[in-house]
Design an enzyme around this catalytic site. Structure first.
Site, PDB file in Angstrom:
ATOM      1  N   LYS A  97       0.851  -1.187   0.000  1.00 57.54           N
ATOM      2  CA  LYS A  97       0.000   0.000   0.000  1.00 57.54           C
ATOM      3  C   LYS A  97       0.892   1.245   0.000  1.00 57.54           C
ATOM      4  O   LYS A  97       1.926   1.271   0.675  1.00 57.54           O
ATOM      5  CB  LYS A  97      -0.883  -0.008   1.251  1.00 57.54           C
ATOM      6  CG  LYS A  97      -1.913   1.122   1.312  1.00 57.54           C
ATOM      7  CD  LYS A  97      -2.796   0.987   2.558  1.00 57.54           C
ATOM      8  CE  LYS A  97      -3.915   2.016   2.563  1.00 57.54           C
ATOM      9  NZ  LYS A  97      -4.809   1.867   3.739  1.00 57.54           N
ATOM     10  N   SER A 172      -9.798   1.705   2.717  1.00 54.70           N
ATOM     11  CA  SER A 172      -8.914   2.465   1.857  1.00 54.70           C
ATOM     12  C   SER A 172      -7.838   1.624   1.168  1.00 54.70           C
ATOM     13  O   SER A 172      -7.244   2.078   0.194  1.00 54.70           O
ATOM     14  CB  SER A 172      -8.218   3.554   2.675  1.00 54.70           C
ATOM     15  OG  SER A 172      -7.372   2.978   3.646  1.00 54.70           O
ATOM     16  N   SER A 196     -10.019  -0.621   6.949  1.00 50.82           N
ATOM     17  CA  SER A 196      -9.390  -0.378   5.647  1.00 50.82           C
ATOM     18  C   SER A 196      -8.642  -1.564   5.053  1.00 50.82           C
ATOM     19  O   SER A 196      -8.272  -1.532   3.887  1.00 50.82           O
ATOM     20  CB  SER A 196      -8.429   0.815   5.734  1.00 50.82           C
ATOM     21  OG  SER A 196      -9.159   2.008   5.645  1.00 50.82           O
TER      22      SER A 196
END
Lengths: 547, 499, 93
Positions: A97, A172, A196
């Site tokens: 990420k 996210s 997330s």
């Protein structure tokens, strides 16, 4: 009918194996086996995934940055070593990420304000992965500063759900989940502040785990809300998730809230001595050097008490999600587990408390983006104040600004006690509710998300609806508990996630249980319909789990 | 008419009559730890800009603070020395505001749960009375970076074209000491700060250099009529010496008195003192009130100090000035004034005790350390620890004085030569033949010869003319270049001249 | 209802320049969020301690040992404006 990716990669071309094997079977454990047994080189595997990214990611858009050169160089380093020299996971690819700082590799956190930013240091988890010899394929898309539940808040691109390209992957960590679901990487790291990791894992049909707060160092994770953020693994199998977590769960002096895990993790379902020992290799990660013993039968849930959370039953969830969850309960009981209803009355207020606490912390965490030392700076500002306000006004997206304003508001004079203090008290109530629940059961369960993947744009106009995507997940962050989402079935051809919540530092029990459920459900490695040999919509609908 | 209560500023020559001036202080002490408060960059002064920095003290995303254990130890020392209660549970807060010298957009400080609270410092005033100043709190925080203003008038923020930031200082550990508004005159303020600095000096936790900014004082000043509520206060910022601070306070008190006498109101603002003009000017208006939005820093865990830790730090505290002064009076029999002077400065006290121990005469040692030795330091602009005359060297001189080899006058001359040449007292005395003639036989022979050579004056003395003795003393002194022991010479002459 | 002035005050505190339309939509959104979180205000939580961090640890320190600093090159690699070895910012006044 869902709009799907076309096939553009041939797995057999690389490994000269029968067509029965496709790219989805290339889990991290399978990569490792191929490397260990000399059936593939790291460079071959790395090229395979790079090709896969080049093909599939045109549509999925999970990657913000593909580090082709660095990845191939790292792969060649692994290949140059003899099997004895090679560390257990050396040469296996991974993607990260973009909230994780990678030395020398652009890290934007999905924000325009960090466009072109190259960190001068590696985050602790990145360092651990590099030390373990993993090959970093690149950086994955996310909602800007991890604020969002759909990955539509990225300043750069909209990531699509590989199961249906007109739908969101969740967020996210949407890029992390979509890339794993589309087999663009065997596994990935994400971060979870209110869901997330788990919510996108659920929406993309993969396994995702948020560890106990403190299990993994946050050094090098660009903060959203410091008291809630945790880094965790996303993978297509529980075994991969367990192995990745074992690589990163280390106490770190650079993060004074980090503790590591009390005992090394054991990868469930693997009885070979060598593999258990691998979990210990190299790192001093706990007071006790021995994992808890494996259950006698890794496929059984006998003796484990599960509590399903009453407040998440009924109309709160879509009917398809309710059906899948009911099926999951039956599976658990069929494996010998007991299921009882448990009430957590405070979860109703949890999203409100979460909202206040996360936004308060983010308003301070994002103050450092001021155009002075790094990142975007507005040009031609007449004075400092203008430079600040324009840099931040132009550099941040709408959702980030919204949350900073909310956070500033709840901390400002006159509102602190009514909002912030009250939310911190509510947090204590939530913790007590969970403690109470765990006095009667070993693990808790709920759907991960009240809905399956929603359509692109559907919730962008309504911030509150977006916040409610975290309904089932954010109380877990408030209490600092570990939470895991695993594929629990399908509804309308789209994945539904099952959430398992455990007491602090009960990761081993959770992973053992998740493994048993996964083997019984047999949905984890079911491919997302994005590549050759994948199921189409109809097949996915057929795959709905029947008791 | 009822009589007005007496002003607590009464007696101060610099507070206008009929007014009471109230002052409180915020003192920032930079700790002299090896590394910064939350990262492992070195704490240093005067290095090339932006060389002692890392991702954390530059406020890079993803970095996390890690508390330096020595910061806690030093801060606890300070809090204990100021008689504070040490909080059993203390946490860090974020103080949020934007400024280019603040890389995170917040300062990590302490808010409602500071390390130390409720302390005091007993300040000895010039008239010998003791004035107790309350210490509200002692807390830890990280320092900001350094700003340099360029263009316009170099160094001043107003009119500068742009500013430049050096992050070397960013993250240096600070202890903030906040006093109660217990000070009522600029002279008291100076005494308080001087004695506070002396106290901190004993602890050896900071360089305490005001010019370099390792000790910074901000004063809050307000004026009111005795018996009425406190007035609106202004803040006098960042003076770089106690002398300027005292003068700044005097000027600000006068300015506020003038404003109030005109029937106007004092505005809450920050004022700046210009030593060259002797005037105060308004630095900036606090028009838009700050809202620092303090909240607990979630990156840091609480500190819970048990009694054992606090007592361990307390036991390791050096002897503080007040206790040392008591001991000097009790054990050495020094007068209060001498004991006060010698105990105030840690290095001077150590010096004195070493000299006194070697010479075994505390009063003589005290006189010399406070007199000739301090005079030499002042003249040379040296600190005690930099003096070329060490305690052993001075003690050697005092031994010669004590055993009569040197007279007081000669010892002073030898001391000057020691400073000039760097030679020891014994070497100087030997090389220059400066030793006092205390040898009875030598002097007896000289006296006998002299008396025999001057029968006239000898007869006069015997007849009762006492002052003739001076004639003989003069002759011998001339002959010995003044080195004859005067007392011995006197005795020998009287004996020789007896009828 | 959150007033327009309050939104503008928050934006000022947070150093955010907002477009006219952003101020309006934020006023509306902030009001709705605050109404939503208002359910907390009605709860009687007096006497319940606050939780700052869910993991219950205290007294974590690091030794006062020096570590490496960044090189000058690294320090300024990401800097928007540099002047004589310093980070440059526009005039403050």
């Amino acid at each position: 009918m869902h709009r799907q990716l076309s096939a553009d990669i041939s797995w057999s071309r690389v490994l000269d194996r029968g067509p029965a094997l496709d790219v989805y079977h290339l889990t991290a454990h399978e990569c490792r086996r191929l490397l260990t047994e000399g059936e593939a080189s790291s460079e071959e595997l790395t090229r395979l995934f790079l090709n896969r990214i080049a093909g599939a990611d045109r549509q999925v858009q999970a990657f913000l940055h593909v580090a082709e050169e660095e990845a191939l160089a790292q792969a060649r380093v692994a290949d140059a070593k003899s099997p004895e020299e090679r560390r257990p996971w050396e040469g296996v690819p991974i993607a990260l990420k973009d909230a994780l700082c990678t030395k020398g590799m652009e890290t934007t956190c999905g924000s325009r304000i960090l466009k072109g930013y190259i960190p001068p240091y590696d985050g602790t988890v990145v360092r651990l992965l590099r030390d373990a010899g993993l090959v970093i394929l690149g950086k994955l898309n996310m909602d800007e500063f991890a604020m969002g539940s759909s990955t539509e808040n990225s300043a750069y691109q909209v990531t699509r759900n590989p199961w249906d390209l007109d739908r969101v992957p969740g967020g996210s960590s949407g890029g992390s989940a979509a890339a794993v679901a589309a087999a663009e990487t065997p596994w990935s790291l994400g971060s979870d502040t209110g869901g997330s990791i788990r919510q996108p894992a659920s929406l993309c049909g993969v396994v995702g785990m948020k560890p106990t707060y403190g299990a993994v160092s946050r050094w090098g994770l660009i903060a959203y809300a410091s008291s809630l953020d945790q880094i965790g693994p996303l993978a297509r199998t529980v075994q991969d998730a367990a192995a990745l977590l074992s690589l990163i769960a280390v106490r770190d002096p650079l993060d004074q809230t980090s503790l590591g895990l009390p005992r090394p993790l054991r990868v469930p379902g693997i009885v070979q001595e060598g593999v258990s020992a691998d979990a210990l290799a190299g790192q001093e990660r706990s007071a006790s050097a021995v994992p808890t013993p494996a259950p006698d039968d890794p496929l059984s849930l006998k003796g484990i008490r599960f509590g399903y959370i009453k407040e998440y039953l009924g109309d709160i969830c879509e009917p398809g999600v309710q059906r899948a969850f009911a099926n999951n309960l039956e599976t658990i009981e069929s494996l010998g587990g007991t299921c009882v209803e448990v009430s957590l009355p405070s979860v109703k207020q949890a999203v409100a408390a979460y909202c206040i606490i996360a936004q308060a912390e983010c308003s301070a965490n994002l103050a450092r983006f001021d155009g002075v030392r790094y990142g975007y700076r507005a040009t031609d500002a007449a004075d400092l104040l203008e430079m600040y306000t324009r840099t931040r006004g132009e550099g941040f997206g709408a959702e980030v600004k919204r949350r900073i304003v909310i956070g500033t508001y709840v901390l400002s004079s006159g509102h602190y006690d009514t909002h912030y203090t009250q939310a911190q008290r509510m947090r204590t109530v939530i913790i007590r509710d969970f403690q109470q629940a765990f006095s009667g059961v070993d693990l808790l369960m709920s759907p991960t998300s009240p809905t399956v993947a929603f359509r692109l744009g559907e919730r962008m106009a309504d911030p509150l609806a977006m916040y409610l995507s975290d309904l089932c997940t954010s109380p877990v962050n408030l209490a600092g508990l570990p939470g895991l989402s695993m594929p629990g079935g399908f509804a309308d051809g789209l994945p539904v996630g099952l959430q398992i919540i455990g007491p602090h530092f009960s990761e081993q029990l959770m992973l053992d249980a998740a493994y048993a459920v996964e083997q019984a459900l047999n949905v984890s490695v079911r491919p997302a319909p994005v590549a050759g040999g994948a199921v189409d919509g109809a097949a996915a609908a057929d795959a709905e789990v029947t008791p | 008419m009822t009589s007005m209560p007496k002003s607590r500023s009464a007696g101060s020559p610099t507070v206008p009559e009929g007014w009471e001036a109230v002052m409180g202080f915020e003192i920032h002490v930079q700790l002299s730890t090896e590394t910064k408060m939350f990262c492992s960059c070195p704490v240093s002064f005067g290095d090339q800009p932006n060389t002692n920095v890392c991702p954390l003290c530059l406020g890079y995303p993803g970095t996390l603070p890690a508390v330096n254990e020595r910061v806690l130890e030093y801060a606890t020392k300070i809090a204990l020395a100021l008689n504070c209660e040490i909080a059993p549970y203390t946490i860090f807060h974020r103080k949020n505001y934007f400024y280019p010298d603040l890389p995170k957009g917040y300062q990590i400080s302490q808010h409602d749960l500071p390390l130390g609270m409720g302390g005091h410092l007993d300040v000895e005033l010039e008239d010998g009375t003791v004035h107790r100043v309350g210490i509200t709190r002692v807390h830890m925080e990280d320092d900001a970076a350094k700003l340099v203003h360029a263009g316009g008038v170099e160094g001043r923020i107003a009119g500068a074209d742009y500013s430049m930031v050096d992050f070397n200082r960013s993250g240096t550990p600070l202890v903030e000491i906040v006093s109660e508004p217990d000070i009522f005159a600029p002279e008291q303020a100076r005494a308080f700060l001087t004695q506070l600095r002396n106290l901190l000096e004993q602890l050896d936790v900071s360089d305490l250099n005001m010019e370099e900014g390792s000790l910074r004082c901000d004063a809050n000043v307000s004026m009111h009529r005795p018996g009425t509520p406190f007035g609106i206060r202004t803040e006098l910022k960042n003076m770089n010496s106690f002398r300027f601070l005292q003068r700044g306070l005097e000027a600000e008190i006068q300015r506020q008195a003038d404003v109030l006498e005109r029937g106007e109101e004092v505005v809450q603002e920050t004022v700046h003192f210009d030593p060259s003009s002797g005037k105060v000017s308004v630095l900036r208006s606090k028009g838009e009130a700050h809202d620092y939005r303090y909240f607990p820093d979630p990156d840091l865990v609480p500190i819970q100090l048990d009694v054992a830790y606090v007592e361990k730090v307390r036991a390791a505290l050096p002897e503080l000035p007040a206790a040392r002064k008591e001991r000097y009076m009790r054990d050495f029999g020094l007068p209060a004034y001498d004991a006060g002077v010698l105990s105030a400065n840690r290095w001077l006290a150590l010096y004195f005790e070493r000299v006194a121990g070697l010479v075994e005469d505390a009063k003589l040692s005290a006189n010399w350390v406070m007199g000739d030795f301090s005079g030499y330091l002042n003249a040379a602009g040296l600190e005690v620890e930099d003096a070329s005359i060490g305690p052993e060297t001075l003690a050697e001189l005092l031994q010669l004085l004590k055993e009569g080899t040197l007279s007081s006058k000669m010892a002073k001359d030898v001391f000057v030569l020691m400073v000039e040449t760097g030679e020891s007292a014994k070497t100087i005395v030997a090389e220059r033949g400066m030793g006092q003639i205390s040898d009875t036989a030598t002097l007896e022979a000289m006296v006998a010869e002299l008396v025999a050579a001057h029968p006239g004056p000898a007869e006069e003395f015997r007849q009762g003319r006492e002052k003739v003795l001076g004639f003989f003393v003069g002759k011998i002194m001339k002959e010995t270049k003044g080195q004859a022991n005067p007392q011995l010479l006197n005795d020998l002459l009287r004996k020789a001249l007896q009828p | 209802m959150i007033s327009r002035e309050e939104v503008e005050h928050m934006a000022r505190l947070a150093r955010l320049r907002l477009e006219e339309t952003e101020v309006e939509s934020l006023q509306d959104e902030l009001s709705r969020v605050m109404e939503y979180v208002g359910c907390l205000r009605e709860l009687d939580l007096a006497g319940v301690p606050v939780t700052v961090n869910a993991v219950n640890v205290s007294n974590i320190f690091r030794p006062d040992d020096e570590g490496p600093c960044l090189s000058r090159e690294e320090v300024f690699a990401n800097a928007p404006a540099v002047e004589r070895g310093h980070f440059l910012v526009p005039r403050i006044g």
